[in-house]
Scaffold this motif. Sequence first.
Motif, short mmCIF file in Angstrom:
data_model
loop_
_atom_site.label_atom_id
_atom_site.label_comp_id
_atom_site.label_asym_id
_atom_site.label_seq_id
_atom_site.Cartn_x
_atom_site.Cartn_y
_atom_site.Cartn_z
N ARG A 81 -1.80 -4.58 -11.58
CA ARG A 81 -2.95 -4.92 -12.42
C ARG A 81 -2.68 -6.25 -13.11
NH1 ARG A 81 -5.53 0.25 -15.40
NH2 ARG A 81 -6.58 1.09 -13.58
N TRP B 151 0.86 -1.20 0.00
CA TRP B 151 0.00 0.00 0.00
C TRP B 151 0.89 1.24 0.00
CZ3 TRP B 151 -3.91 1.40 4.54
CH2 TRP B 151 -4.61 2.53 4.19
N TRP C 228 -2.50 10.29 -11.60
CA TRP C 228 -3.59 9.72 -10.80
C TRP C 228 -3.73 10.40 -9.45
CZ3 TRP C 228 -6.34 4.64 -10.79
CH2 TRP C 228 -6.43 4.09 -12.08
N TRP D 212 -11.62 3.72 2.17
CA TRP D 212 -12.88 4.45 2.04
C TRP D 212 -12.79 5.31 0.79
CZ3 TRP D 212 -10.05 4.95 6.74
CH2 TRP D 212 -9.19 6.03 6.79
N TYR E 128 0.79 -3.58 -5.42
CA TYR E 128 -0.43 -4.14 -6.02
C TYR E 128 -0.31 -3.91 -7.51
CZ TYR E 128 -1.87 -4.28 -1.23
OH TYR E 128 -1.91 -4.57 0.11
N ARG F 175 -0.23 5.39 -7.31
CA ARG F 175 -1.43 6.11 -7.73
C ARG F 175 -2.35 6.43 -6.56
NH1 ARG F 175 -2.98 2.47 -13.09
NH2 ARG F 175 -1.64 3.61 -14.57
N CYS F 176 -1.96 6.05 -5.34
CA CYS F 176 -2.85 6.18 -4.19
C CYS F 176 -2.56 7.43 -3.36
CB CYS F 176 -2.74 4.96 -3.29
SG CYS F 176 -3.87 5.03 -1.88
N PHE G 232 -8.80 -5.70 -1.39
CA PHE G 232 -8.48 -4.69 -0.38
C PHE G 232 -9.47 -3.53 -0.48
CE2 PHE G 232 -6.79 -1.61 -3.36
CZ PHE G 232 -6.18 -2.36 -4.37
N ASN G 233 -9.75 -2.92 0.68
CA ASN G 233 -10.66 -1.77 0.70
C ASN G 233 -10.08 -0.64 1.52
OD1 ASN G 233 -11.57 -3.33 3.29
ND2 ASN G 233 -12.32 -1.22 3.51
C1 HEM Z 1 -8.07 4.51 3.29
C2 HEM Z 1 -8.58 5.27 2.33
C3 HEM Z 1 -8.08 5.31 0.91
C4 HEM Z 1 -8.35 6.33 0.05
C5 HEM Z 1 -9.18 7.58 0.35
C6 HEM Z 1 -7.73 5.99 -1.21
C7 HEM Z 1 -7.84 6.78 -2.36
C8 HEM Z 1 -7.47 6.35 -3.61
C9 HEM Z 1 -7.88 7.00 -4.84
C10 HEM Z 1 -8.79 8.22 -4.95
C11 HEM Z 1 -7.32 6.31 -5.86
C12 HEM Z 1 -7.47 6.60 -7.36
C13 HEM Z 1 -8.64 5.73 -7.83
C14 HEM Z 1 -9.17 6.15 -9.20
O1 HEM Z 1 -8.85 7.28 -9.62
O2 HEM Z 1 -9.91 5.36 -9.79
C15 HEM Z 1 -6.53 5.24 -5.27
C16 HEM Z 1 -5.79 4.33 -6.01
C17 HEM Z 1 -5.19 3.22 -5.46
N1 HEM Z 1 -5.19 2.85 -4.11
FE1 HEM Z 1 -5.88 3.95 -2.56
N2 HEM Z 1 -7.05 4.81 -1.10
C18 HEM Z 1 -7.26 4.34 0.18
C19 HEM Z 1 -6.81 3.13 0.67
C20 HEM Z 1 -6.11 2.17 -0.06
C21 HEM Z 1 -5.77 0.85 0.45
C22 HEM Z 1 -6.17 0.30 1.82
C23 HEM Z 1 -5.06 0.23 -0.55
C24 HEM Z 1 -4.45 -1.15 -0.58
C25 HEM Z 1 -4.15 -1.84 0.53
C26 HEM Z 1 -4.98 1.17 -1.67
C27 HEM Z 1 -4.33 0.90 -2.88
C28 HEM Z 1 -4.52 1.66 -4.02
C29 HEM Z 1 -4.04 1.25 -5.34
C30 HEM Z 1 -3.24 -0.02 -5.66
C31 HEM Z 1 -4.47 2.22 -6.24
C32 HEM Z 1 -4.22 2.26 -7.78
C33 HEM Z 1 -5.28 1.39 -8.46
C34 HEM Z 1 -5.02 1.19 -9.95
O3 HEM Z 1 -3.83 1.29 -10.36
O4 HEM Z 1 -6.02 0.91 -10.69
N3 HEM Z 1 -5.62 2.33 -1.34
N4 HEM Z 1 -6.64 5.28 -3.89
#
Ligand code: HEM
Length: 352
Positions: A347, A57, A319, A228, A345, A62-63, A225-226
């Motif tokens: 794709r 994570w 992103w 919010w 993580y 992108r997160c 994984f989730n």
């Molecule tokens: C706790 C609150 C969290 C928020 C507010 C958050 C927010 C976001 C947002 C807004 C995106 C972009 C999604 C999009 O534009 O479609 C993202 C991407 C991502 N998040 Fe987070 N996230 C959180 C937790 C997590 C957790 C718990 C994980 C994994 C353990 C995670 C892994 C990822 C990954 C791998 C991506 C990229 C996904 C892709 O490449 O398609 N996130 N996150």
Amino acid sequence: MGMYDEAREFILECFNELGKRVEETEDRLAAFQEEWLQRATYAPTYEELEHGARMAWRNSNRCIGRLFWKSLNVFDERHLSTPDEVAQALYRHIEFATNAGKIRPTITVFHPSVRIWNHQLVRYAGYETERGILGDPHSIPFTRVCEALGWRGKRTPFDVLPLVVQMNGEQPVWFPIPEVMVLEVEIRHSDFPQFEALGLKWYAVPMISDMALEIGGTRYPAAPFNGWYMETEIGARNFADVTRYDRLPKVAALMGLDTKSDAFLWKDKALIELNIAVLQSFKESGVTIVDHHTAAKQFERFEQIEMDEGRKLTGDWTWLIPPVSPATTHIFHRNYDDTVVKPNYVRQESPF
Ligand code: HEM
Ligand SMILES: N/C(=N/c1cccc(CO[C@@H]2CCNC2)c1)c1cccs1
């Protein structure tokens, strides 16, 4: 880098971050080498899996939500061997993560032979009908697969799709998600009473189930994984995209906006009120959500902590910037190194 070296490097980094003593690390490396000689594979211990999932994570470029990476709840379900057991573990994930709205970031890791065909554990179906598209257009292909497997949707705009579980590349099995388990939020707006008439709602918890977790060269294709939501995901994309629910014209109409010219910025006004409605509705329902300004500030703290702890920050600017008012965040005004660091993580190709 080969799997042996990737695994060895992960164990060293993981044990260092966990503050293990030298003797413990040497014992673990010896055990790992022995296992490698026997089976030429590396099976992380629970502790390595837990910390590895958290590191993954932390490395998700992108997160924007990575500040809380250390608090990820990790369930180890790598011992399950039937679709029914997997479905039960997924129900438990949904309930634990939802927590009646006080969302708990959680991951459940399954045996490498398991594959979940859903993009997210909870998502709405999409149908192509003679009178146009019904539901979520993004779900049309997967909905077809579910109906081919025997599931039948009610054909409302918000039919919750079934779980589809595949073992060892065999015929997948579908399981309905009990409605009582799926927390949803109806979208209202305190300044616009007619907002309710749009009949908009969304599910509370985003649970990504189609990405693989990679730790020390070991890949887990099923590791849902989730976290919010950030409100813009729902308000600026799921409800607003023309190729999704495409509701901006209806929102503009109920706001009494003149939509005859783009230059009136009616789409922008509608977008802001739609995102305010999402934030208000989630907060009123007691469901965790974050606005894009707060999320950006949290990400800025994450950047500082990574610097303080001597780790190189990686990120994907394209992103990380939010789709609403991106230039009002610090993210827009700096750049990020998009190098991919493991664990992470990743794709994977679609299974259907
Ligand atoms: C706790 C609150 C969290 C928020 C507010 C958050 C927010 C976001 C947002 C807004 C995106 C972009 C999604 C999009 O534009 O479609 C993202 C991407 C991502 N998040 Fe987070 N996230 C959180 C937790 C997590 C957790 C718990 C994980 C994994 C353990 C995670 C892994 C990822 C990954 C791998 C991506 C990229 C996904 C892709 O490449 O398609 N996130 N996150
Ligand atoms: N808030 C979230 N948002 C997302 C995180 C990762 C992926 C997605 C969905 O990505 C889709 C593919 C490109 N945009 C939609 C959404 C989270 C989901 C799971 C943990 S946090």
